[in-house]
Enzyme design. Structure first.
Site, mmCIF file in Angstrom:
data_model
loop_
_atom_site.group_PDB
_atom_site.id
_atom_site.type_symbol
_atom_site.label_atom_id
_atom_site.label_comp_id
_atom_site.label_asym_id
_atom_site.label_seq_id
_atom_site.Cartn_x
_atom_site.Cartn_y
_atom_site.Cartn_z
ATOM 1 N N ILE A 12 3.492 -6.217 -6.835
ATOM 2 C CA ILE A 12 2.688 -7.185 -6.223
ATOM 3 C C ILE A 12 1.452 -6.744 -5.590
ATOM 4 O O ILE A 12 0.552 -7.812 -6.242
ATOM 5 C CB ILE A 12 3.953 -7.851 -4.715
ATOM 6 N N ASP A 61 -1.700 7.466 2.284
ATOM 7 C CA ASP A 61 -1.068 7.515 3.176
ATOM 8 C C ASP A 61 -1.787 5.907 4.680
ATOM 9 O O ASP A 61 -2.160 7.092 4.990
ATOM 10 C CB ASP A 61 0.025 8.229 3.922
ATOM 11 N N THR A 127 9.036 -10.193 3.962
ATOM 12 C CA THR A 127 9.902 -11.526 3.101
ATOM 13 C C THR A 127 10.815 -11.846 3.312
ATOM 14 O O THR A 127 11.104 -11.662 4.434
ATOM 15 C CB THR A 127 10.681 -9.478 2.541
ATOM 16 N N ASP A 128 11.622 -13.075 2.895
ATOM 17 C CA ASP A 128 12.641 -13.577 3.405
ATOM 18 C C ASP A 128 14.217 -12.995 3.706
ATOM 19 O O ASP A 128 14.525 -12.791 4.741
ATOM 20 C CB ASP A 128 12.615 -14.909 2.181
HETATM 21 P P1 NAD Z 1 6.765 -1.628 -4.641
HETATM 22 O O1 NAD Z 1 7.283 -0.465 -4.353
HETATM 23 O O2 NAD Z 1 6.480 -1.754 -6.256
HETATM 24 O O3 NAD Z 1 5.205 -1.227 -4.268
HETATM 25 C C1 NAD Z 1 4.968 -0.213 -2.796
HETATM 26 C C2 NAD Z 1 3.837 0.767 -3.323
HETATM 27 O O4 NAD Z 1 2.958 0.751 -1.912
HETATM 28 C C3 NAD Z 1 3.674 1.322 -3.711
HETATM 29 O O5 NAD Z 1 2.643 1.006 -4.957
HETATM 30 C C4 NAD Z 1 3.556 2.721 -3.119
HETATM 31 O O6 NAD Z 1 3.094 3.848 -4.071
HETATM 32 C C5 NAD Z 1 3.087 2.316 -2.259
HETATM 33 N N1 NAD Z 1 3.232 2.783 -0.743
HETATM 34 C C6 NAD Z 1 3.842 3.926 -0.321
HETATM 35 N N2 NAD Z 1 4.645 3.924 0.559
HETATM 36 C C7 NAD Z 1 3.413 4.072 1.046
HETATM 37 C C8 NAD Z 1 2.677 4.273 2.580
HETATM 38 N N3 NAD Z 1 2.900 5.187 3.267
HETATM 39 N N4 NAD Z 1 0.930 4.896 2.216
HETATM 40 C C9 NAD Z 1 0.577 4.293 1.018
HETATM 41 N N5 NAD Z 1 0.990 3.761 0.174
HETATM 42 C C10 NAD Z 1 2.531 3.096 0.104
HETATM 43 O O7 NAD Z 1 6.727 -2.985 -3.855
HETATM 44 P P2 NAD Z 1 6.396 -4.349 -4.174
HETATM 45 O O8 NAD Z 1 7.431 -4.748 -4.797
HETATM 46 O O9 NAD Z 1 5.330 -4.267 -4.603
HETATM 47 O O10 NAD Z 1 5.845 -4.991 -2.101
HETATM 48 C C11 NAD Z 1 4.662 -5.027 -2.044
HETATM 49 C C12 NAD Z 1 5.351 -5.408 -0.801
HETATM 50 O O11 NAD Z 1 5.564 -6.857 -0.852
HETATM 51 C C13 NAD Z 1 5.976 -4.574 0.116
HETATM 52 O O12 NAD Z 1 5.584 -5.002 1.571
HETATM 53 C C14 NAD Z 1 7.334 -5.695 0.268
HETATM 54 O O13 NAD Z 1 8.369 -6.025 1.391
HETATM 55 C C15 NAD Z 1 7.133 -6.886 -0.362
HETATM 56 N N6 NAD Z 1 7.878 -8.193 -0.785
HETATM 57 C C16 NAD Z 1 7.920 -7.526 -2.093
HETATM 58 C C17 NAD Z 1 9.069 -8.623 -2.648
HETATM 59 C C18 NAD Z 1 9.690 -8.677 -3.998
HETATM 60 O O14 NAD Z 1 10.673 -9.359 -4.785
HETATM 61 N N7 NAD Z 1 9.040 -7.316 -4.572
HETATM 62 C C19 NAD Z 1 9.188 -9.734 -1.990
HETATM 63 C C20 NAD Z 1 8.796 -10.274 -1.257
HETATM 64 C C21 NAD Z 1 8.023 -9.645 0.108
#
Ligand code: NAD
Ligand code: TYD
Length: 338
Positions: A12, A61, A127-128
């Site tokens: 995202i 990080d 997230t939901d």
């Molecule tokens: P993803 O797993 O594709 O990406 C997560 C990213 O965060 C990765 O690039 C990873 O390298 C980075 N990351 C992880 N730990 C880290 C740290 N300690 N420091 C810096 N970077 C770090 O996740 P996504 O699906 O893109 O989700 C992004 C956000 O949206 C999350 O917070 C998730 O909870 C939220 N979210 C996701 C969804 C969904 O359907 N995927 C829905 C609602 C909310």
């Protein structure tokens, strides 16, 4: 505006950075990403030259305060959008520890660094799933009590509450967005839709948990990114905003749609052992975001899923590259038990 986006090499975050660089010619983006198994710098390759000049990548990080405070100063950051997280429910069941390290401790360290450097706006992405599970009727609204059921959702609910505490205690200008299940380009193939695309393309069995009747409210990723952009521009400090898309589908509907688009037989569906603590149904009420932010999702599931599968078909190399050693190790051990 100068923005620090965290987790921008994930699914995202990468879509969000692409969106805002394309829409705001005077914004600069610093992307702080640890590059875990889910982070992929390829997700931002090929930016047009003019956008690439306004984009900086930093590997690191969110829990590293010295690093983040340095970035706030060096890049004169105005706002933070915190996508960085461990995000996969099944991995959180297998090993919860990294979820609490990043999603809770990391978010707290980032909030503290931002508070110390007097950052003017902090949008925390949630997230939901923090609301738990629904019965057959009704939708989550912002006042629904938090009742997380997986280690992932418990860690996200914890970080949401930290944001609330930073607003109430310190008056820190943070707001929280909560969205339903996203799908679209660049999604890592451990999540349902890209995983099922991969399996179906290879004529392999599609592992559907339990009876396949769990419901998710699917939203196209760019609609979610639009909501986050609106919250960044117009959201009220201390507020929570839900985003959804009226896209309720059960998993069997999703999987059969994918098989039909790819011209593959439904006999590839394989029912496997259910996920423990598997939430039955999610549905997002997003009337508050409609009224307060002018949020309206644009994509219907039927067109969004076609656009997504077209993207995966056109990006076979991307898909091949993300399935590296660590991807295979987790997938093999998880699905062997099912
Ligand atoms: P993803 O797993 O594709 O990406 C997560 C990213 O965060 C990765 O690039 C990873 O390298 C980075 N990351 C992880 N730990 C880290 C740290 N300690 N420091 C810096 N970077 C770090 O996740 P996504 O699906 O893109 O989700 C992004 C956000 O949206 C999350 O917070 C998730 O909870 C939220 N979210 C996701 C969804 C969904 O359907 N995927 C829905 C609602 C909310
Ligand atoms: P997922 O993409 O992991 O998202 P979340 O758990 O955050 O909602 O899963 C979406 C739905 O698909 C969920 O009900 C679990 C189900 N699912 C399967 O049936 N098989 C699978 O292999 C996966 C990964 C998910």
């Amino acid at each position: 505006m100068q923005i620090l986006v965290t987790g921008g090499c994930g699914f995202i975050g990468a879509n969000f950075i692409r969106r805002i660089l394309g829409r705001h010619a005077d914004w600069r983006v610093v992307n702080l990403d640890k590059l875990t198994y889910a982070g992929n710098p390829d997700n931002l390759s090929g930016l047009p030259q003019e956008q690439a000049e306004r984009y900086t990548f930093v590997q690191g990080d969110i829990g590293d305060r010295e690093l983040t405070e340095g970035l706030f100063e060096e890049h004169r950051i105005d706002a933070v959008v915190n996508f960085a997280a461990e995000s996969h429910v099944d991995r959180s069941i297998h090993d919860p520890a990294p979820f609490f390290q990043t999603n809770v401790m990391g978010t707290q360290a980032l909030l503290e660094a931002a508070r110390a450097k007097k950052i003017e706006r902090f949008v925390h992405i949630s997230t939901d799933e923090v609301y738990g599970t629904l019965g057959p009727d009704g939708k989550f609204v912002e006042t629904t009590p938090l009742a997380p059921n997986s280690p992932y959702s418990a860690s996200k609910a914890s970080s949401d509450l930290l944001c609330r505490a930073y607003f109430e205690t310190y008056g820190f200008p943070v707001l929280v967005t909560r969205c339903s299940n996203n799908y679209g380009p660049y999604q890592f193939p451990e999540k349902l839709i890209p995983l099922m695309y991969l399996k179906a393309s290879a004529d392999e069995p599609l592992p559907v948990y339990g009876d396949g009747l769990n419901v998710r409210d699917w939203i196209y990723v760019d609609d979610h990114c639009k909501g986050v952009e609106l919250a960044l521009l117009k959201g009220k400090e201390g507020q929570v905003y839900n985003f959804g898309s009226d896209g309720e589908k059960n998993n069997l509907e999703v999987v059969t749609t994918i098989l039909d688009i790819l011209g593959k037989p439904h006999s590839l569906i394989s029912f496997v052992k259910d996920r423990p603590g598997h939430d039955r149904r999610y549905a997002m009420g997003y009337g508050f975001a409609q009224r307060e932010l002018g949020f309206e999702p644009e994509y219907e599931f039927a067109s969004g899923i076609r656009a997504t599968l077209d993207w995966y078909r056109a990006n076979d190399e991307w898909m091949a590259r993300v399935q590296d050693g660590s991807y295979r190790t987790f997938m093999d051990s998880w699905y062997k038990e099912r």
